[in-house]
Design a protein around this motif. Structure first.
Motif, PDB file in Angstrom:
ATOM      1  N   GLU A  18       0.796  -1.231   0.000  1.00  0.00           N
ATOM      2  CA  GLU A  18       0.000   0.000   0.000  1.00  0.00           C
ATOM      3  C   GLU A  18       0.829   1.281   0.000  1.00  0.00           C
ATOM      4  O   GLU A  18       0.277   2.373   0.041  1.00  0.00           O
ATOM      5  CB  GLU A  18      -1.008   0.017   1.160  1.00  0.00           C
ATOM      6  CG  GLU A  18      -1.975  -1.146   1.152  1.00  0.00           C
ATOM      7  CD  GLU A  18      -2.783  -1.254  -0.147  1.00  0.00           C
ATOM      8  OE1 GLU A  18      -3.283  -0.240  -0.635  1.00  0.00           O
ATOM      9  OE2 GLU A  18      -2.878  -2.388  -0.676  1.00  0.00           O
ATOM     10  N   LYS A  19       2.156   1.176  -0.019  1.00  0.00           N
ATOM     11  CA  LYS A  19       3.020   2.354  -0.104  1.00  0.00           C
ATOM     12  C   LYS A  19       3.339   2.616  -1.574  1.00  0.00           C
ATOM     13  O   LYS A  19       3.672   1.688  -2.321  1.00  0.00           O
ATOM     14  CB  LYS A  19       4.320   2.130   0.674  1.00  0.00           C
ATOM     15  CG  LYS A  19       5.248   3.321   0.600  1.00  0.00           C
ATOM     16  CD  LYS A  19       6.531   3.109   1.355  1.00  0.00           C
ATOM     17  CE  LYS A  19       7.402   4.337   1.160  1.00  0.00           C
ATOM     18  NZ  LYS A  19       8.700   4.207   1.746  1.00  0.00           N
ATOM     19  N   VAL A  20       3.268   3.881  -2.000  1.00  0.00           N
ATOM     20  CA  VAL A  20       3.555   4.233  -3.387  1.00  0.00           C
ATOM     21  C   VAL A  20       5.066   4.182  -3.609  1.00  0.00           C
ATOM     22  O   VAL A  20       5.830   4.909  -2.976  1.00  0.00           O
ATOM     23  CB  VAL A  20       3.002   5.621  -3.749  1.00  0.00           C
ATOM     24  CG1 VAL A  20       3.380   5.988  -5.183  1.00  0.00           C
ATOM     25  CG2 VAL A  20       1.494   5.671  -3.575  1.00  0.00           C
ATOM     26  N   ALA A  21       5.476   3.291  -4.503  1.00  0.00           N
ATOM     27  CA  ALA A  21       6.893   3.149  -4.849  1.00  0.00           C
ATOM     28  C   ALA A  21       7.240   3.941  -6.107  1.00  0.00           C
ATOM     29  O   ALA A  21       8.395   4.257  -6.348  1.00  0.00           O
ATOM     30  CB  ALA A  21       7.227   1.675  -5.062  1.00  0.00           C
ATOM     31  N   GLY A  22       6.226   4.246  -6.908  1.00  0.00           N
ATOM     32  CA  GLY A  22       6.430   5.002  -8.140  1.00  0.00           C
ATOM     33  C   GLY A  22       5.096   5.258  -8.806  1.00  0.00           C
ATOM     34  O   GLY A  22       4.069   4.704  -8.405  1.00  0.00           O
ATOM     35  N   TYR A  23       5.126   6.107  -9.826  1.00  0.00           N
ATOM     36  CA  TYR A  23       3.886   6.451 -10.518  1.00  0.00           C
ATOM     37  C   TYR A  23       4.206   6.891 -11.940  1.00  0.00           C
ATOM     38  O   TYR A  23       5.348   7.226 -12.280  1.00  0.00           O
ATOM     39  CB  TYR A  23       3.136   7.570  -9.785  1.00  0.00           C
ATOM     40  CG  TYR A  23       3.902   8.860  -9.831  1.00  0.00           C
ATOM     41  CD1 TYR A  23       3.663   9.790 -10.834  1.00  0.00           C
ATOM     42  CD2 TYR A  23       4.899   9.133  -8.907  1.00  0.00           C
ATOM     43  CE1 TYR A  23       4.406  10.964 -10.906  1.00  0.00           C
ATOM     44  CE2 TYR A  23       5.640  10.279  -8.963  1.00  0.00           C
ATOM     45  CZ  TYR A  23       5.383  11.201  -9.972  1.00  0.00           C
ATOM     46  OH  TYR A  23       6.131  12.341 -10.054  1.00  0.00           O
ATOM     47  N   VAL A  24       3.174   6.893 -12.765  1.00  0.00           N
ATOM     48  CA  VAL A  24       3.302   7.364 -14.140  1.00  0.00           C
ATOM     49  C   VAL A  24       1.966   7.945 -14.571  1.00  0.00           C
ATOM     50  O   VAL A  24       0.908   7.471 -14.146  1.00  0.00           O
ATOM     51  CB  VAL A  24       3.763   6.242 -15.095  1.00  0.00           C
ATOM     52  CG1 VAL A  24       2.745   5.127 -15.194  1.00  0.00           C
ATOM     53  CG2 VAL A  24       4.104   6.789 -16.468  1.00  0.00           C
TER      54      VAL A  24
END
Length: 145
Positions: free
Chosen positions: A50-56
């Motif tokens: 549930e932790k954001v490791a990356g995004y696009v």
């Protein structure tokens, strides 16, 4: 284990923190939220527990996609997060029958360019002085589907 999912407003603060640590001219939270809520945008988040490791984020423009932003938290770099996000975008582009995906990348960002080359993106041109803080040219890259 990294899971790629649709980005939601609940991810906003973590995405903005990654954005702020990754870029010299980061997007404000309002712009990220606008992108998440834009029906013409495809926004993905890579999550670990549930932790954001990356995004696009990618805009769907007629029959092509334009990657507007991608970043990976420094603790998750070189662990396949960027690859998972690009694979997610390629799958989305195919599902929308896009003919290709394009992006601009700093010419000095060798790690990003290597990632894009790995997935079949090729340099099609350059935008002189495209980036600021510091000023740098951008390579225009395309992947045809």
């Amino acid at each position: 284990m990294i899971a790629v999912t649709t980005m939601a407003p609940a991810h906003l603060y973590e995405v903005h923190a990654i954005e702020s640590h990754s870029f010299s001219d980061p997007w404000p939270m309002e712009e990220i939220l606008w992108e998440i809520e834009n029906p013409d945008s495809i926004c993905l988040a890579a999550l670990e527990n549930e932790k954001v490791a990356g995004y696009v984020t990618m805009r769907h423009l007629v029959d092509e996609g334009h990657i507007s932003n991608i970043a990976v938290h420094e603790d998750y770099r070189k662990k396949g997060v960027g690859s998972a996000l690009i694979e997610g975008l390629i799958a989305a582009a195919k599902s929308y029958n896009m003919v290709g995906i394009t992006l601009e990348v700093r010419i000095g960002n060798r790690a990003a360019m290597a990632l894009y080359h790995k997935y079949g993106f090729i340099v099609e041109g350059y935008r002189r002085g495209f980036y600021s803080y510091p000023t740098e040219d951008a390579a225009i890259m395309w992947k045809y589907i």
